[in-house]
Scaffold this motif. Structure first.
Motif, short mmCIF file in Angstrom:
data_model
loop_
_atom_site.label_atom_id
_atom_site.label_comp_id
_atom_site.label_asym_id
_atom_site.label_seq_id
_atom_site.Cartn_x
_atom_site.Cartn_y
_atom_site.Cartn_z
N THR A 162 0.85 -1.20 0.00
CA THR A 162 0.00 0.00 0.00
C THR A 162 0.87 1.24 0.00
N ILE A 212 0.85 4.24 -2.77
CA ILE A 212 0.60 5.66 -2.47
C ILE A 212 1.77 6.52 -2.96
N LYS A 213 2.96 6.03 -2.70
CA LYS A 213 4.15 6.79 -3.09
C LYS A 213 4.23 6.94 -4.61
N ILE A 266 1.73 9.53 -5.79
CA ILE A 266 2.18 10.92 -5.53
C ILE A 266 3.32 11.29 -6.47
N PHE A 270 1.72 20.58 -2.40
CA PHE A 270 1.24 19.35 -1.77
C PHE A 270 2.37 18.67 -0.98
N ALA A 288 1.80 18.22 2.83
CA ALA A 288 1.46 16.86 3.22
C ALA A 288 2.68 16.05 3.65
N TYR A 301 -3.96 23.30 -2.89
CA TYR A 301 -3.74 22.08 -2.14
C TYR A 301 -4.95 21.14 -2.27
N SER A 302 -6.13 21.69 -2.10
CA SER A 302 -7.33 20.84 -2.19
C SER A 302 -7.50 20.32 -3.62
N SER A 305 -4.96 17.48 -3.95
CA SER A 305 -5.40 16.34 -3.13
C SER A 305 -6.51 15.57 -3.84
N VAL A 320 -4.97 13.30 -6.28
CA VAL A 320 -4.38 12.13 -5.62
C VAL A 320 -5.46 11.13 -5.28
N LEU A 321 -6.54 11.60 -4.74
CA LEU A 321 -7.66 10.70 -4.37
C LEU A 321 -8.24 10.03 -5.60
N ILE A 370 -10.88 6.48 1.01
CA ILE A 370 -9.55 6.74 1.59
C ILE A 370 -9.49 6.34 3.06
N GLU A 371 -10.65 6.41 3.72
CA GLU A 371 -10.68 6.08 5.14
C GLU A 371 -10.33 4.61 5.37
N LEU A 395 -7.86 3.15 4.33
CA LEU A 395 -6.40 3.02 4.52
C LEU A 395 -5.96 3.36 5.94
#
Lengths: 179, 374
Positions: free
Chosen positions: A105, A109-110, A113, A128, A132, A156-157, A160, A163-164, A175-176, A178
Motif C-alpha cells: 500500500t 501511495i508513493k 504521488i 502538496f 502533506a 492544495y485541495s 489532493s 491524488v484521491l 480513503i478512510e 487506509l
C-alpha cells in the motif's frame, strides 16, 4: 554589469519561476537525506547553479532537478572526502523495509504521488509535498512558493483531489479504508 | 474529517511524512534568498547588490506584486538612490540646524556687509527678483532693494555703519563702501555712521532730499512726499532737491526738509526711535556668530519695534489719517513762531499735540494760539 547581463538573459524568468516552485522541495528532499542544514544548503546551491547553466536544455525542471540532486550529493561528499558516508545509503527508502500489505500500500501511495508530481510538475505539486509530506503550515508553504494563503488552500485541495482520484483508479474507493 | 485531512493522516500512517520543524522552515526560506543571490552573483558569490535585488524581489512578491527579477533590480537601484539622497539631504539639514552657524548664500568670506537680523516679513529684491531664504547673516549688494513689512531690518557695513530699515519701508542699496548711498523710497531709515575717511561719504537719498553725513547718528523718514530728518548725534547736511536749499541739522534736532530750512527739537516719537536704535552696534566677525547670538540681536530689534509701536502709536500716522481718525486737524502757533499741525489730545498746563511725527508736549504759556484748520 554581469548581473544586468544575467537579468537580460531570456531564460532568467523560466529559471526564477522554477526556482520559486522547487527550491523548498529540493532543499527538503536533500535535508531529509543528509540531515545537515549547511550541507543541504551547499548541495542545493550547487544543484541550482547547474540548473541555471542548463536552463536552455531542460525540458522538465522537476525531473531534471531530482535527477541532478543525487549526482551532486555524490560529488559533494567525494569533494569533501567524507569516505565514511555511503551516498547510496542516503537515498535508501527506509519504508521499504516493511513487509506484507503495509509495504504494498505504501509503495502504491508513493507511486501515485510521485507520478502526479512528475506529471503536474508545478507549484501545486510542490505545495502538496510541502504541506502533506514536509508538514509545512499553509502560511509558511504559501510564503515559500510566493502564493497567498487562499491560493495555497485552493491549490492544495485541488491537488489532493487528483491524488484521491488516482487512488480511486487503483481500487481504493474510500480513503478512510487506509487508516 | 475532510478527505484532504484524511490523506495527510494516511501519509503519516504509511511513514511517507518527513516533518520539518517550523524553525527549519524559516531557515530554508532565508537560504532560498541567499542561494538565488549566489546563483546570480559574480563568480557565484552573492554581493551586496545581488542580495538587495533578491531581497527586494521577494519583498515585492510577498506583498502581492507580480514583479520580475529585472524589475526588482531596477526597483532596488531606485530605492537605494532615493534612500541615499534622502539620507544625505536629511543629514545636511540636521548639520545646518544643530551643528553649524547659518551658511552664507553668496560666499565671499569674510563678509560683514549683511543683515544681523531680519525680523518678520522682510523681502530682498535682487535684479528685480525676490531672493529666497534670506536669513541673517546675508550679504547685501549694490542694487538690492530691501522692503520691510511689520518688522524692522538691521544692516551693518564694513565701515562700522549700522543701519536700521524701519517697518513698512523700502530702501535701495545704490552703492557700498567707501562711498555709501541708499535711496529711501518710502518709510524710514535710521543710521549710525562712524567718522568717515577722507574721500568717503554716506548719503541717504529720498525723492526730494539728500542727507549726507561725516559721522553721526540720524534717521530719515519719507512719507506723504515729505522727508523728515532727525539727528541724535553729530551733524548732517540736508539738501532739498527741488529748491536747492542746503543746511545743517545738528544733534537733538529734526527737520522737515523743504525750502524753509526750519529745524526743531526732536519729537517724542523721533526720540523713541533713536533711543531704540542706540542699543545696536557694529558686530565684529558676524560670520562667526552662532544662532543664539543672532537670535538675541533679532529679539532686541523686535523689542525696539514694539517700543516704537507702544510709545509712538500715531507717529507714523499721516495728517490725512489723523483727520480721518479724529475728524479734525488743529494748528497750534507758538510765540516763537513755530507751528504744530495735528490733533490736540490734552489741554491744561501742558498741551499734548498728536502730529504726523509723534506726540509733542508744549507748555501752555508758550502757545500764542490754536484753531481748527481743516
Amino acid at each position: 554589469m554581469k548581473l544586468r547581463k544575467r537579468l537580460s538573459d531570456p531564460g532568467i524568468d523560466r529559471f526564477v519561476d522554477s526556482y520559486d516552485s522547487y527550491y523548498s522541495v529540493v532543499f527538503n528532499s536533500i535535508y531529509s537525506k543528509v540531515s545537515n542544514y549547511h550541507d543541504a544548503e551547499d548541495i542545493c546551491q550547487e544543484v541550482f547553479i547547474r540548473f541555471y547553466d542548463n536552463i536552455a536544455v531542460v525540458e522538465n525542471p522537476r525531473k531534471w532537478l531530482f535527477g541532478c540532486l543525487r549526482l551532486v550529493v555524490f560529488d559533494y561528499y567525494r569533494m569533501k572526502q567524507k569516505k565514511d558516508i555511503d551516498v547510496d545509503e542516503l537515498f535508501e527508502d527506509i519504508g521499504m523495509g516493511y513487509v506484507n500489505g503495509f509495504r504494498d500500500t505504501r509503495m502504491m501511495i508513493k507511486e501515485v504521488i510521485d507520478e502526479l508530481c512528475a506529471q503536474e510538475g508545478d507549484r501545486d505539486a510542490s505545495l502538496f509535498e510541502l504541506v502533506a509530506v514536509y508538514n509545512y503550515s499553509f502560511v509558511q508553504a504559501s510564503r515559500q512558493l510566493n502564493l497567498n494563503y487562499k491560493q495555497a488552500r485552493y491549490r492544495y485541495s485541488r491537488f489532493s483531489g487528483k491524488v484521491l482520484a488516482k487512488l480511486n483508479e487503483r481500487g481504493i474507493n474510500n480513503i478512510e479504508d487506509l487508516l | 474529517m475532510r478527505e484532504t485531512d484524511i490523506l495527510r493522516e494516511v501519509l503519516k500512517k504509511y511513514d511517507l511524512v518527513l516533518p520539518v520543524l517550523p524553525r527549519e522552515q524559516r531557515r530554508i526560506y532565508r537560504s532560498k534568498r541567499r542561494t538565488l543571490a549566489s546563483v546570480l552573483g559574480v563568480d557565484r558569490r552573492s554581493t551586496l547588490f545581488t542580495s538587495s535585488v533578491v531581497r527586494f524581489y521577494y519583498m515585492m512578491r510577498n506583498s502581492g506584486m507580480n514583479i520580475t527579477l529585472a524589475g526588482a533590480a531596477r526597483g532596488a537601484v531606485f530605492a537605494a538612490v532615493t534612500a541615499v539622497l534622502l539620507f544625505t539631504g536629511g543629514g545636511i539639514l540636521l548639520f545646518q540646524n544643530y551643528f553649524h552657524t547659518p551658511v552664507f548664500i553668496a560666499g565671499k568670506a569674510p563678509v560683514q556687509d549683511g543683515y544681523i537680523a531680519a525680523a518678520g516679513d522682510m523681502k530682498l529684491y535682487r535684479n528685480g527678483v525676490e531672493s529666497l531664504s534670506v536669513e541673517a547673516p546675508y550679504k547685501v549688494e549694490p542694487g538690492d532693494e530691501i522692503v520691510t513689512g511689520d518688522s524692522s531690518a538691521l544692516l551693518q557695513f564694513d565701515n562700522g555703519a549700522v543701519v536700521k530699515v524701519m517697518r513698512k519701508s523700502s530702501l535701495l542699496v545704490v552703492s557700498i563702501g567707501p562711498q555709501y548711498r541708499f535711496d529711501l523710497r518710502g518709510g524710514g531709515v535710521v543710521s549710525r555712521v562712524p567718522r568717515l575717511a577722507e574721500g568717503a561719504f554716506y548719503e541717504v537719498h529720498t525723492p526730494d532730499a539728500v542727507v549726507s553725513v561725516k559721522g553721526t547718528e540720524f534717521g530719515v523718514i519719507y512719507g506723504d512726499s515729505k522727508t523728515t530728518v532727525f539727528v541724535a548725534e553729530g551733524t548732517v547736511r540736508v539738501k532739498h532737491i527741488p529748491g536747492g536749499a542746503e543746511y545743517d541739522v545738528s544733534g537733538g534736532n529734526s527737520t522737515e526738509v523743504n525750502g524753509e530750512k526750519r529745524v526743531n527739537v526732536l519729537t517724542e516719537g523721533e526720540a523713541v526711535i533713536m533711543k531704540g536704535f542706540s542699543g545696536f552696534h557694529h558686530v565684529e566677525s558676524l560670520n562667526g556668530k552662532n544662532r543664539d547670538e543672532l537670535k538675541a540681536i533679532s529679539e532686541m530689534l523686535a523689542a525696539a519695534d514694539r517700543a516704537e509701536s507702544q510709545g509712538t502709536a500715531a507717529k507714523r500716522m499721516t495728517l490725512a489719517e489723523l483727520k480721518e481718525k479724529y475728524g479734525r486737524l488743529d494748528e497750534v502757533i507758538l510765540y516763537s513762531g513755530r507751528r504744530y499741525t495735528g490733533v490736540i489730545i490734552s489741554r491744561g498746563g501742558v498741551y499734548k499735540i498728536l502730529t504726523a511725527g509723534g506726540i509733542v508736549s508744549v507748555p501752555a504759556k508758550e502757545i500764542k494760539g490754536s484753531g481748527v484748520i481743516q
